[in-house]
Motif scaffolding. Sequence first.
Motif, mmCIF file in Angstrom:
data_model
loop_
_atom_site.group_PDB
_atom_site.id
_atom_site.type_symbol
_atom_site.label_atom_id
_atom_site.label_comp_id
_atom_site.label_asym_id
_atom_site.label_seq_id
_atom_site.Cartn_x
_atom_site.Cartn_y
_atom_site.Cartn_z
ATOM 1 N N VAL A 118 0.775 -1.201 0.192
ATOM 2 C CA VAL A 118 0.107 -0.094 0.040
ATOM 3 C C VAL A 118 0.825 1.180 -0.066
ATOM 4 O O VAL A 118 0.607 2.361 -0.498
ATOM 5 C CB VAL A 118 -0.927 -0.042 1.190
ATOM 6 N N ARG A 119 1.930 1.218 0.679
ATOM 7 C CA ARG A 119 3.011 2.388 0.541
ATOM 8 C C ARG A 119 3.615 2.683 -0.927
ATOM 9 O O ARG A 119 3.321 3.708 -1.475
ATOM 10 C CB ARG A 119 4.135 2.071 1.414
ATOM 11 N N LYS A 120 3.727 1.437 -1.552
ATOM 12 C CA LYS A 120 4.189 1.426 -3.062
ATOM 13 C C LYS A 120 2.964 2.028 -3.862
ATOM 14 O O LYS A 120 3.337 3.138 -4.723
ATOM 15 C CB LYS A 120 4.545 0.056 -3.408
ATOM 16 N N GLU A 124 3.388 5.531 -6.070
ATOM 17 C CA GLU A 124 3.275 5.535 -7.495
ATOM 18 C C GLU A 124 1.898 5.665 -8.074
ATOM 19 O O GLU A 124 2.005 5.925 -9.310
ATOM 20 C CB GLU A 124 3.658 4.011 -7.839
ATOM 21 N N VAL A 125 0.762 5.641 -7.328
ATOM 22 C CA VAL A 125 -0.574 5.751 -7.977
ATOM 23 C C VAL A 125 -1.180 7.036 -7.479
ATOM 24 O O VAL A 125 -1.577 7.607 -8.115
ATOM 25 C CB VAL A 125 -1.283 4.414 -7.838
ATOM 26 N N LYS A 126 -1.303 6.824 -6.143
ATOM 27 C CA LYS A 126 -2.036 8.032 -5.389
ATOM 28 C C LYS A 126 -1.243 9.464 -5.707
ATOM 29 O O LYS A 126 -1.750 10.425 -5.569
ATOM 30 C CB LYS A 126 -2.222 7.729 -4.045
ATOM 31 N N PRO A 186 -4.082 13.861 3.135
ATOM 32 C CA PRO A 186 -3.971 13.702 1.705
ATOM 33 C C PRO A 186 -2.533 12.459 1.691
ATOM 34 O O PRO A 186 -2.546 12.034 0.558
ATOM 35 C CB PRO A 186 -3.244 14.890 1.367
ATOM 36 N N ASN A 187 -1.951 12.305 2.618
ATOM 37 C CA ASN A 187 -0.692 11.188 2.741
ATOM 38 C C ASN A 187 -1.251 9.984 3.286
ATOM 39 O O ASN A 187 -0.647 9.062 3.302
ATOM 40 C CB ASN A 187 0.425 11.825 3.531
ATOM 41 N N THR A 188 -2.280 9.886 3.478
ATOM 42 C CA THR A 188 -2.855 8.511 4.197
ATOM 43 C C THR A 188 -3.328 7.449 2.940
ATOM 44 O O THR A 188 -3.675 7.885 2.074
ATOM 45 C CB THR A 188 -4.391 8.634 4.956
ATOM 46 N N MET A 223 -6.853 3.115 0.812
ATOM 47 C CA MET A 223 -6.897 1.439 0.973
ATOM 48 C C MET A 223 -7.499 0.711 2.305
ATOM 49 O O MET A 223 -6.800 1.097 3.236
ATOM 50 C CB MET A 223 -5.711 0.801 0.388
ATOM 51 N N LEU A 224 -8.768 0.491 2.171
ATOM 52 C CA LEU A 224 -9.035 -0.499 3.300
ATOM 53 C C LEU A 224 -8.594 -1.818 3.230
ATOM 54 O O LEU A 224 -8.688 -2.797 2.542
ATOM 55 C CB LEU A 224 -10.596 -0.613 3.424
#
Length: 404
Positions: A118-120, A124-126, A186-188, A223-224
Amino acid sequence: MSSSVIDFIATEARFGARNYEPIGVVLSRGEGVWVWDTEGNRYLDCLSAYSAVSQGHCHPKILAAMVEQAHRLTLTSRAFHNDQLALFYEEIAALTGSHKVLPMNSGAEAVESAIKSVRKWGYEVKGVPDGQAEIIVCANNFHGRTLGIVGFSTDPETRGHFGPFAPGFRIIPFGDAAALEEAITPNTVAFLVEPIQGEAGVIIPPAGYFTKVRELCTANNVMLVLDEIQTGLGRTGKLLAEQHEGIEADVTLLGKALSGGFYPVSAVLSNNDVLGTLRPGQHGSTFGGNPLACAVARAALRVLVEEGMIENAALQGARFLEGLKDIRANTIREVRGRGLMLAIELHPEAGRARRYCDALQGKGILAKDTHEQTIRIAPPLVITSDQVDWALERLATTLTQDFS
C-alpha cells in the motif's frame, strides 16, 4: 502431573526462550475438536491454535493432500513455476472475489507485505510524496510480532525495549468512525484494521462501523486493509467477517486456517491495483507459494466449503453464545462473540482469567486467557451441538467455582 510431563515442561524451560506461558499440559495427538495429552487424557480444544485449526485437528482430506504432494514435489522457490500455484490462485480468487493474490507463509508476513504494497501504491498511483505515506491503525490492535508491526502496537508488553520503531503510522480508537475521518490526510494510503479485535479480547465494533469506514476510505482514496487472519475463513459464521456488513476490502489478509493447521500459509488478496505495483525482485519469499503449501491450502479451502463448516460456525456459535449468556455467575462481566469467536470477560475482583483456564483443563477443556481478565473460546468449526452443550456445562461449573 506425571514425571514424564514434568520432564517435558522442564526441558522446554531449560532450553527454550521464555516468550510463552503455556497451560500445563503436554499434547501428543489430535482429531477433530479433541486433543490428547501424553498421559492419554482427552480435552476439547477451545483455542484451535488461535483459529488455525478451524477445520479440526488432522483433517483426513487435508492430510491426504499434504502426503500426496509431499511425495511429488515440496519446494521449487519462485524462480520456477509449479503446477499447484496457479490452481491455488484460481480457486482462492473465485472463492473470495479477489483479483490478485500474493502468497506468503505467516500472518505477520502477510501484514508486512500489505504495508509495503500500500505504501508503494501510495507513491506510484496516489501520488503521495516519497517517504511521507501514512497508514492508520487502531489502538489495541494485534497484527503480528515483527519489528515493523510492534512499532504501531499500543501494548507495552509487545513494544517494550524493542525500539526504535519505523514512523508512518497513526493510531486511533477502534470502532470510532469519526476518529478515522479526522485522522485521514492527503498522505494517508491505508487503514489497516481487524474486523474483530481478537487478541484484545474479541472486541466487536458497533453496528454500521465498517459501512462508514468503507465510505470514508472510498471518498478519500484510502485502501481499506482488513486483517482477516483470525476472523476469516468461516470463524465468525461467514467466509469473511466483512460480509456481516456487506462491504468489500481493497486488501484482505488471510492466514491461520488457510492451511487447516498443517503448514504455515498466508495470502494477501487484492481487489484493486495495489499488488499490481510490485515488480520482479521487489518482494518475495523462498517458501511463499510453494507447491506443498498450495496443495494443502487448496484442500483446506475445499473442505471448509464442501463440509458446511462456515454454516456450522454460525449455527453452533449462536448456540454457544446463548449458552454462555445463560450462565449466572458473579464472576462474569460480559460475554461477546460472533460465530465461533467468543470471549468471556471477567470482573477484576474475580481474579486472573488464567486460573479459570487452569481449572477448565482439569474438566477436559483447553482455553486460553488474554489481557488478564478474558477467556477466549474458539473451538474448531466442526464442533457439534452435543459438544457445545458438554462444554457449556463445564464452563458453568468453573465460572461459578469459589477460588477463595
